[in-house]
Design an enzyme around this catalytic site. Structure first.
Site, short mmCIF file in Angstrom:
data_model
loop_
_atom_site.label_atom_id
_atom_site.label_comp_id
_atom_site.label_asym_id
_atom_site.label_seq_id
_atom_site.Cartn_x
_atom_site.Cartn_y
_atom_site.Cartn_z
N SER A 234 -34.02 7.27 -24.47
CA SER A 234 -34.67 7.91 -23.34
C SER A 234 -35.72 6.97 -22.76
O SER A 234 -35.38 5.87 -22.32
CB SER A 234 -35.28 9.25 -23.77
OG SER A 234 -35.70 10.00 -22.66
N GLU A 346 -26.26 15.42 -21.33
CA GLU A 346 -27.68 15.07 -21.33
C GLU A 346 -28.56 16.17 -20.74
O GLU A 346 -29.55 16.59 -21.34
CB GLU A 346 -27.90 13.79 -20.51
CG GLU A 346 -27.21 12.55 -21.03
CD GLU A 346 -28.06 11.73 -21.98
OE1 GLU A 346 -29.09 12.25 -22.45
OE2 GLU A 346 -27.70 10.59 -22.25
N HIS A 452 -29.33 15.64 -24.38
CA HIS A 452 -30.25 14.51 -24.42
C HIS A 452 -30.95 14.46 -25.78
O HIS A 452 -31.43 15.48 -26.28
CB HIS A 452 -31.28 14.67 -23.30
CG HIS A 452 -32.18 13.50 -23.12
ND1 HIS A 452 -31.74 12.26 -22.70
CD2 HIS A 452 -33.53 13.36 -23.29
CE1 HIS A 452 -32.76 11.44 -22.61
NE2 HIS A 452 -33.86 12.07 -22.98
#
Length: 540
Positions: A234, A346, A452
């Protein structure tokens, strides 16, 4: 066809990453602490003979199971007082032996599902994990992997990630803290070293200071300073991408692994970032716009007035001299082998965050949710909704998850693959375990899928999880394969090796990538079609 505001989408991503999710945060802080304790089994701990010399002084670590741990090592001076919002400065030397058996404080941040609250600015520390018996007395020149944590550049900490299983595969792992939020990424004309920059990107400067520390010291821990892999997820993946492009990182690493980090390739300009910094100064009580006022602000005032939409790097003129996307496309980056990938679902994490905050997706508000997610007008949102009709998905939440995944993560990741593969060996993946346990949030009314951050637990033993769920047998097989791929890259620059499915190099013509699906990864060739990347390429 139409212009989609992906920068707005990035702001939404960062904002959602910083959400408190109401009362959930307070309960999660307690859960996180108890989960961290529960996730760490009792193991024999010893400090006998674990003294290693660094350039700043000697440190004493501990052996826990099969791993030597050297925790809380300063790599730069505390960025406090006159050093706040300055490039990191050298750490002070010490005499005697420094205790390195406990983590140091992590960087200042508000409580969130993704990190515990902290008001510490004395946080520029790192942790070194080596195979037991690997010290300066028994150098083995092991590959080194430096982990940069995620958290939207506003939250997260190094001590959440237990790399024991990576270390067991014959590498040294270093995990780092770096300045976050306004303290790490505020750009302001008064803070620039010279008029016009550099301003902002202090967190990226911290990461480079940590990499310099590795270059100077890792040999004493048995590591090879000429074989360093940086990897992150991320915002950590965005950081890895930024270091690929940064001239100041040249020569500090030899491979790069980017997990879900392609969401902000169009880097903010210095002018835009400094305008936001001036607005922050006014809101925080520094209407005079002076550095002296900003550096005198209490930490809690800074945290309370941070940009609710989060932060991202800016083209400051020194750390970053060009936006990421054009730099990668033109080959103006540090040429090292790259693994890059994204997760199949995600955006479902952020849809869930929104629902938990009281703003679920419904059939009625689906077009407006597309509009707010991507920062596009209603007419454009209608075109997108027609491409992603509710009839094609089990729920409006899953539909919006597909929109956000494709526009913000998947197709930008493919763009990154296309760009860098022209210049360096590139290995692309999609994490595809639709039953991956959710680490951070409670159950919602739709499946998280491969959301995610859900791949983190397949690479690390994750120390802090509010909702820990053991991996199943097939998931453990996938986790073992992923760890092997990651450490193979660190060792040899390519992921494939004996015992795991072949992972071919990515090329723009065939766009082959590895589908990380349990129990054994498989070749994937329809990524662009599945994520509608032809459609999004017209978005500009």
């Amino acid at each position: 066809m139409f212009a989609v505001g992906l920068r707005q989408a990035t702001r939404v991503l960062l904002a959602l990453g910083a959400l408190t999710v109401g009362a959930l945060v307070a309960s999660m802080a307690v859960m996180n602490a108890s989960a961290a304790t529960a996730a760490t089994p009792t193991r024999h701990v010893s400090t006998a003979g674990l003294v290693v010399a660094t350039n700043d002084g000697r440190v004493m670590g501990k052996t826990t199971g099969t791993t030597n741990e050297f925790l809380g090592l300063p790599y730069a001076a505390p960025p406090v007082g006159a050093l706040r919002w300055r490039a990191p400065q050298p750490a002070a030397r010490w005499h005697g032996v420094r205790d390195a058996t406990a983590f140091a404080p992590h960087c200042a941040q508000s409580a969130s599902p993704f990190g515990l609250a902290s008001t510490s600015e004395d946080c520029l520390h790192l942790n070194v994990f080596t195979p037991a018996q690997t010290t300066s007395r028994t150098p083995r020149h092991l590959p080194v992997m430096v982990w940069i944590h995620g958290g939207a550049l506003v939250t997260g900490e190094s001590d959440d990630y237990n790399p024991t299983q990576l270390v067991r595969d014959g590498v040294i792992v270093v995990t780092i803290n770096y300045r976050l939020g306004a303290l790490g990424f505020l750009a302001h004309p008064a803070l620039a070293g010279v008029p016009g920059g550099p301003s902002g990107d202090y967190g990226l400067m911290d990461q480079q200071a940590a990499l310099h520390w590795v270059q100077r010291n890792i040999g004493n821990f048995g590591g090879d300073s000429h074989n360093v892999t940086i990897f992150g997820e991320s915002a950590g993946g965005l950081s890895v991408t930024s270091q690929l492009v940064s001239p100041g990182a040249r020569g500090l690493f030899d491979r790069a692994i980017i997990e879900s980090g392609a969401y902000a390739l169009n880097t903010a300009s210095l002018l835009t970032a400094e305008a936001a910094g001036e607005a922050f100064a006014t809101q925080a009580g520094c209407a005079d716009q002076t550095a002296a006022c900003l550096r005198s602000l209490p930490v809690h005032t800074i945290l309370a007035n941070e940009n609710a939409a989060g932060y991202q790097p800016d083209v400051d003129g020194q750390v970053l001299t060009e936006s990421l996307a054009p730099a990668l496309a033109s080959g103006q980056f540090n040429h090292v082998p790259v693994i890059n990938g994204s997760n199949h679902d995600e955006w479902r994490l952020f849809v869930a965050l929104s629902a938990l905050e009281g703003a679920p997706v419904t059939a009625a508000n689906y077009p407006s949710m597309i509009s707010s997610t991507l920062g596009v007008p209603a007419a454009t949102a209608a075109i997108i909704a027609a491409r992603y009709p509710l009839s094609a998905y089990p729920s409006p939440s899953v539909a919006l998850g597909a929109v956000g995944t494709d526009a913000i993560f998947a197709c930008p990741a493919l763009t990154l693959d296309d760009s860098v593969s022209k210049y360096v060996p590139t290995y692309a993946y999609e994490f595809n375990d639709e039953n991956a346990p959710e680490l951070f949030l409670p159950p919602v009314g739709f499946p998280y899928g491969a959301a995610h951050a859900s791949e983190i637990q397949y690479v690390f033993d994750f120390n802090v999880s509010a909702f820990p769920t053991p991996l199943s047998g097939p998931q453990q097989q996938l986790a073992a394969a992923m760890k092997t791929y990651w450490t193979n890259v660190a060792k040899r620059g390519l992921p494939s090796g004996l015992g795991e499915p072949l992972w071919p190099r990515f090329d723009p013509t065939h766009q082959r990538m590895q589908s990380l699906v349990p129990p054994r990864p498989q070749l994937e060739t329809d990524f662009a079609a599945e994520h509608n990347c032809g459609f999004w390429s017209l978005a500009g």
